[in-house]
Design an enzyme around this catalytic site. Structure first.
Site, PDB file in Angstrom:
ATOM      1  CD  GLU A  90      10.753  -4.363   6.608  1.00  0.00           C
ATOM      2  OE1 GLU A  90      11.204  -3.971   5.513  1.00  0.00           O
ATOM      3  OE2 GLU A  90      10.487  -3.605   7.547  1.00  0.00           O
ATOM      4  CE  LYS A 282      12.771  -0.538   3.785  1.00  0.00           C
ATOM      5  NZ  LYS A 282      12.199  -1.494   4.741  1.00  0.00           N
ATOM      6  CG  ASP A 298      10.207  -2.452 -13.775  1.00  0.00           C
ATOM      7  OD1 ASP A 298      10.890  -2.450 -12.737  1.00  0.00           O
ATOM      8  OD2 ASP A 298      10.683  -2.206 -14.900  1.00  0.00           O
ATOM      9  CG  HIS A 395       9.956  -3.796  12.980  1.00  0.00           C
ATOM     10  ND1 HIS A 395      10.993  -3.143  12.382  1.00  0.00           N
ATOM     11  CD2 HIS A 395       8.886  -3.549  12.207  1.00  0.00           C
ATOM     12  CE1 HIS A 395      10.566  -2.531  11.303  1.00  0.00           C
ATOM     13  NE2 HIS A 395       9.292  -2.754  11.174  1.00  0.00           N
TER      14      HIS A 395
HETATM   15  C1  MEV Z   1      10.939  -0.273   8.068  1.00  0.00           C
HETATM   16  O1  MEV Z   1      10.873  -1.175   7.011  1.00  0.00           O
HETATM   17  C2  MEV Z   1      10.201   0.999   7.718  1.00  0.00           C
HETATM   18  C3  MEV Z   1      10.307   2.121   8.752  1.00  0.00           C
HETATM   19  O2  MEV Z   1      11.677   2.396   9.006  1.00  0.00           O
HETATM   20  C4  MEV Z   1       9.634   3.316   8.128  1.00  0.00           C
HETATM   21  C5  MEV Z   1       9.796   4.602   8.924  1.00  0.00           C
HETATM   22  O3  MEV Z   1      10.762   4.739   9.661  1.00  0.00           O
HETATM   23  O4  MEV Z   1       8.911   5.474   8.747  1.00  0.00           O
HETATM   24  C6  MEV Z   1       9.670   1.737  10.046  1.00  0.00           C
END
Ligand code: MEV
Length: 443
Positions: A90, A282, A298, A395
């Site tokens: 990413e 995430k 792992d 992003h």
């Molecule tokens: C993207 O990989 C991760 C985010 O969605 C985490 C979040 O929303 O806190 C930007």
């Protein structure tokens, strides 16, 4: 390139074919077999000895599958500087980690500590022996099994770990006659999966013998013996703390007080709302997994354990918490992380070995703290962006290279595009239009 016929027939004995024949067979399924072969050649390591080692990590390996190996430099963790290796596809993750590391470098850095290092395994069994009777034998059984397992545990004990505690847990209220041997292990610097599973299988045999000797007439059926990837007693904490006033400069139009107020509401939302909590976590795992992968650990085990931990009190919640008392910004993350710095891929994968060297050959405990710091860094950057300028600006800027490559931009077109999009919103169609314009102007 496409399959000649999408209605594939089963293939017999594929794993017994030599690699060359496997490639030949797979290529023959395509309309362009030469392209399949070229792809496999391109992604096979030139050093055949290394490729052979990679082949043997798994089964039916045809080639390698590269992912970017990057560095997030200048992490101050407990006063020491680390350049953290991260493997992730990413685009924005390494940049976000590096950005948070830079921001906190002058604000006291990351404070981390290992809370506990117990890993668990279970022998699941069925028995008609009543729980009180089994409880009576628990201590004696622990002694018997520890003695029996000496040949397996001696080396680990020499390294300071081994088999710690054995408990008999009754779950007869959930499944008829169902019990577990719940076993605590300390595997020191190894992740220890093979060690734990070997011990558990030996314990299952030992348990059968013990029943025959001490509980004649009572039946015992071993169902399975396996480690648990739920490791709530293998915990690490990472913290950021600074007077709120020190958080100035995040955004020209936002005061530090306003920044932390909104930031804290975002964290509270991730504690209360599952849809947000999963995405929030995430973002934490972006950093953690990238370190876990770079160091040959792992990531599936880590992911499974972390998300179960996030739901440990019945509601899935944010793993990070915030406290704004007394004019301070206290931001912390507690994670279950079972990692190793010896054994497994850590020494066999040359890039994993290099990653560990770059981190100063850390102990497993040190690596837990580094991974947690990376997780908190990515979480801080994500929530900071979300509550200020929004996530897409960064992003899409990072994603610009991917769009340019998809649209087959030349190096000089890329330079022009990067200049242009420094002040313009990036989207696939905006980049496509921009390229069209400069191409027709140049034609
Ligand atoms: C993207 O990989 C991760 C985010 O969605 C985490 C979040 O929303 O806190 C930007």
């Amino acid at each position: 390139m496409a399959l000649l016929n999408t209605n594939l027939k089963p293939v017999e004995g594929f794993s017994r074919l030599p690699k060359e024949k496997q490639i030949e067979y797979l290529s023959s399924l395509f309309d362009n077999p030469a392209r399949v072969r070229r792809l496999i050649d391109l992604f096979s390591i030139q050093d055949t000895e290394f490729q052979k080692r990679f082949d043997e990590f798994s089964e039916n390996t045809l080639a390698s599958y590269p992912l970017p190996f990057g560095i997030a430099p200048n992490f101050n963790i407990n006063g020491s500087i680390y350049h953290i290796p991260m493997v992730i596809e990413e685009s924005s993750v390494v940049a976000a980690a590096a950005n948070a590391a830079k921001f906190w470098l002058k604000r006291g850095g990351f404070h981390t500590r290992v809370i506990s290092t117990v890993k668990k395994g279970q022998v699941h069994f069925i028995s008609d022996a009543p729980p009180e009777q089994l409880k009576e034998f628990e201590e004696d059984l622990e002694y018997f099994l520890k003695l029996r397992l000496k040949p397996l545990t001696a080396r680990m004990e020499n390294r300071g770990g081994g088999l710690k505690k054995i408990k008999i847990v009754s779950s007869i209220d959930k499944i008829a006659n169902y019990y577990q041997l719940d076993v605590d292990f300390d595997t020191v610097d190894s992740m220890g999966a093979n060690f734990i599973n070997s011990c558990l299988e030996e314990m299952a045999t030992g348990l059968t013998e013990y029943f025959a000797q001490h509980l004649p007439g009572k039946n015992l059926e071993i169902i399975m013996s396996i480690l648990s990837n739920y490791v709530p007693d293998c915990l690490v904490e990472a913290k950021l703390e600074a007077p709120v006033a020190l958080l100035a400069g995040i955004h020209p139009e936002i005061t530090p007080q306003d920044f932390v107020r909104k930031f804290a509401i975002a964290i509270e939302i991730a504690r209360q709302n599952i849809s947000r909590a999963v995405t929030h976590n995430k973002g934490i795992m972006n950093g953690v997994d990238a370190v876990v992968l770079a160091t040959g650990n792992d990531f599936r085990a880590v992911e499974a354990g972390v998300h179960a931990y996030a739901a440990r009190d019945g509601q899935y919640k944010s793993l990070s918490t915030i406290d704004l008392s007394e004019g301070m910004f206290y931001y912390s993350l507690t994670l279950p992380l079972s990692l190793g710095t010896v054994g497994g891929l850590t020494n066999l994968h040359p890039m994993a070995a290099f990653a560990l060297e770059l981190l100063g050959n850390p102990s497993a405990k040190e690596l837990m703290q580094i991974a947690a710091a990376a997780g908190l860094a990515n979480n801080f950057s994500a929530v900071r962006a979300l509550t200020t300028w929004g996530i897409q600006k960064g992003h899409m800027m990072m994603h610009l290279s991917n769009i340019l490559n998809t649209l087959a931009a030349t190096e000089s077109e890329k330079v022009l595009a990067r200049e242009h999009f420094n002040g313009h919103k990036v989207s696939y169609s905006a980049v496509e239009l921009f390229l069209k314009k400069i191409r027709s102007a140049g034609a």
